[in-house]
Write an enzyme that holds these catalytic residues in place. Structure first.
Site, PDB file in Angstrom:
ATOM      1  N   GLY A 140      49.299  48.549  39.246  1.00 33.38           N
ATOM      2  CA  GLY A 140      50.658  48.633  39.759  1.00 33.38           C
ATOM      3  C   GLY A 140      50.758  49.160  41.169  1.00 33.38           C
ATOM      4  O   GLY A 140      51.539  48.657  41.986  1.00 33.38           O
ATOM      5  N   MET A 141      49.967  50.205  41.490  1.00 31.17           N
ATOM      6  CA  MET A 141      50.093  50.806  42.820  1.00 31.17           C
ATOM      7  C   MET A 141      49.614  49.881  43.942  1.00 31.17           C
ATOM      8  O   MET A 141      50.334  49.680  44.924  1.00 31.17           O
ATOM      9  CB  MET A 141      49.377  52.149  42.868  1.00 31.17           C
ATOM     10  CG  MET A 141      50.200  53.245  42.255  1.00 31.17           C
ATOM     11  SD  MET A 141      49.452  54.856  42.396  1.00 31.17           S
ATOM     12  CE  MET A 141      50.677  55.814  41.487  1.00 31.17           C
TER      13      MET A 141
ATOM     14  N   GLY B 279      42.971  47.098  45.254  1.00 31.33           N
ATOM     15  CA  GLY B 279      42.437  47.123  43.902  1.00 31.33           C
ATOM     16  C   GLY B 279      43.431  46.505  42.944  1.00 31.33           C
ATOM     17  O   GLY B 279      44.473  45.967  43.331  1.00 31.33           O
ATOM     18  N   ILE B 280      43.130  46.593  41.660  1.00 31.57           N
ATOM     19  CA  ILE B 280      43.995  46.040  40.619  1.00 31.57           C
ATOM     20  C   ILE B 280      44.952  47.120  40.133  1.00 31.57           C
ATOM     21  O   ILE B 280      44.626  48.306  40.161  1.00 31.57           O
ATOM     22  CB  ILE B 280      43.163  45.492  39.442  1.00 31.57           C
ATOM     23  CG1 ILE B 280      44.049  44.797  38.402  1.00 31.57           C
ATOM     24  CG2 ILE B 280      42.354  46.606  38.802  1.00 31.57           C
ATOM     25  CD1 ILE B 280      44.648  43.523  38.856  1.00 31.57           C
TER      26      ILE B 280
ATOM     27  N   GLU C  24      37.134  42.817  47.417  1.00 31.10           N
ATOM     28  CA  GLU C  24      36.299  42.514  46.256  1.00 31.10           C
ATOM     29  C   GLU C  24      37.040  41.550  45.342  1.00 31.10           C
ATOM     30  O   GLU C  24      36.574  40.470  45.024  1.00 31.10           O
ATOM     31  CB  GLU C  24      35.985  43.821  45.532  1.00 31.10           C
ATOM     32  CG  GLU C  24      35.411  43.667  44.158  1.00 31.10           C
ATOM     33  CD  GLU C  24      35.336  45.007  43.438  1.00 31.10           C
ATOM     34  OE1 GLU C  24      35.877  45.090  42.323  1.00 31.10           O
ATOM     35  OE2 GLU C  24      34.748  45.957  43.979  1.00 31.10           O
TER      36      GLU C  24
END
Length: 446
Positions: free
Chosen positions: A222-223, A219-220, A244
């Site tokens: 920092g982590m 996903g988008i 995605e």
């Protein structure tokens, strides 16, 4: 057919092209980096003569000109499939609304349920010798949009990368109503926040679970970025990509030699994605790159497709989690932040994959504007918060304090496990709340 002659016959100025828009129309502005620029300006210039024009878009990377006109909500409404920070400002101005839908369903929604679109206008890369315009980094659902649009206006931008794909990544000049050339703006940049020590701690816990040959979805934020960085520094190899959103972390992994797609059961050797957004480094990498495959989100996010990929690893951020295992990734109470997106699609698909795992991660706490520290693990989600991932579907939960697999746990086991990864300062309070809700067993550890 002479494609260049057809191109010239359809070439219009932006001002000429937007004359087809009428009051009350539904107008599609494409998606993310494909949001129109010259056409948006020309439409905004007509604002005083237009009322109730309904715009669809999503993941907007700059403020559209239509949102800047006087009394904008009287003339235009922005209807988003997934909100960015820009679109949150549009909501705050009383002009924006969210369309709730799992991202994977978007192409089918357009083709089967959506009323015909009056006008679609969006950016594309220049036409190739075969007469095709690439949708650039935003294949997503654009082919479906074009299938249902009465008028299709493409805005050509040479700065947009030409992406390769399997299907539904381009449109032919014969299917286009009008072509507009304009100011050739730079592509919208979507930078990730800096990686923190907490991000690194979470990433370390996740990377321990990833075997060689895995297929990744990030996903988008920092982590997920930290996970990519940790993988780049690890001994992992022969990784694949089916995601995605294609982000900068994938470019770094590919350049570090970690990604070759050799173990993928489908689309072997190719990094498959629905749309891409990041820095110029990313746009340069996906440009005309056979290693990358743009595809419809109806394909990339289909749980049945994801399930075909062995050892699928899905890694996503969330806003907060409650003791029942409900996950909110899209709002702060009733304040909208993003959207359902494809998170649930990948949570479901990863679990169906042979050896697959989905990881929902977050920091254990956050600091409010007043300096007060709050727990992201709550007794129940805040009033009005949206449940993005329902409790039966959650697999792994991860904070900097640990990781737990909650699949199939009874309510008291789940509460105990989730509290174990909460920040220590909040655990006693969470235990007391769990007792009130009758989901804390006397034999649970204190």
């Amino acid at each position: 057919m002479n494609y260049q002659e057809l191109y010239q016959n359809k070439l219009k100025t932006a001002e000429e092209a937007v004359k087809v828009v009428k009051s009350g129309d539904w107008v599609d502005f494409g998606w993310c980096t494909g949001t129109p620029f010259e056409l948006d300006k020309a439409l905004a210039a007509r604002s005083e003569e237009l009322f109730d024009v309904k715009i669809r878009g999503g993941v907007c990377l700059w403020m559209p000109e239509i949102a800047k006109v006087p009394n904008a909500p009287e003339h235009f409404s922005w209807n988003s499939w997934h909100m960015s920070g820009i679109e949150r400002k549009i909501i705050a101005a009383g002009m924006g609304y969210y369309n709730a839908l799992r991202y994977s369903e978007l192409p089918r929604y357009y083709r089967e349920h959506c009323d015909p679109i009056d006008v679609a206008m969006f950016q594309v890369s220049p036409m190739d010798k075969h007469g095709y315009f690439s949708f650039g980094p935003s294949a997503s659902h654009m082919a479906a949009v074009c299938d249902k649009s009465k008028v299709i206006i493409v805005e050509v931008n040479p700065n947009l990368p030409r992406v390769l794909g399997g299907a539904e990544e381009s449109i032919h000049i014969s299917d286009v109503t009008m072509v507009v050339e304009g100011g050739n703006p730079d592509i919208g940049i979507l930078g990730a926040p800096p990686i923190t020590d907490i991000d690194r701690a979470v990433a370390k816990l996740i990377v321990e679970e990833i075997p060689n040959g895995s297929c990744l979805q990030l996903g988008i934020g920092g982590m997920p970025n930290a996970v990519g960085s940790a993988i780049a520094d690890s001994d992992l190899k022969h990784l694949g990509v089916h995601t995605e959103m294609y982000v900068d972390a994938f470019v770094d992994l590919a350049m570090a030699g970690k990604i070759d797609g050799s173990c993928k059961n489908i689309d072997k050797g190719r990094q498959t994605y629905a749309f891409a957004a990041g820095t110029q480094k990313l746009y340069d990498y996906i440009d005309d790159n056979p290693a990358c495959m743009a595809a419809s989100v109806g394909y990339t996010n289909d749980a049945r497709v994801i399930a075909q990929l062995d050892n699928f690893m899905s890694i996503n951020n969330v806003v907060d989690i409650d003791l029942f295992g409900q996950v909110n990734a899209e709002s702060a109470g009733t304040k909208h932040i993003s959207g359902a997106g494809g998170q649930l699609d990948f949570v479901l698909g990863a679990y169906l994959s042979n050896g697959g795992k989905s990881f929902i991660c977050c920091s254990s706490t956050f600091t409010g504007k007043d300096g007060t520290v709050h727990s992201r693990i709550r007794p129940t989600l805040a009033n009005g918060s949206i449940v993005t991932d329902t409790r039966p579907n959650v697999h792994y939960l991860v904070t900097e304090h640990g990781k737990v697999c909650v699949k199939g746990m009874t309510s008291w086991q789940r509460a105990e496990a989730i509290i174990s990864i909460a920040h220590p300062d909040f655990r006693e309070e969470l235990i007391a709340e769990a007792e009130k809700m009758k989901i804390w067993k006397r034999s649970n550890k204190r």
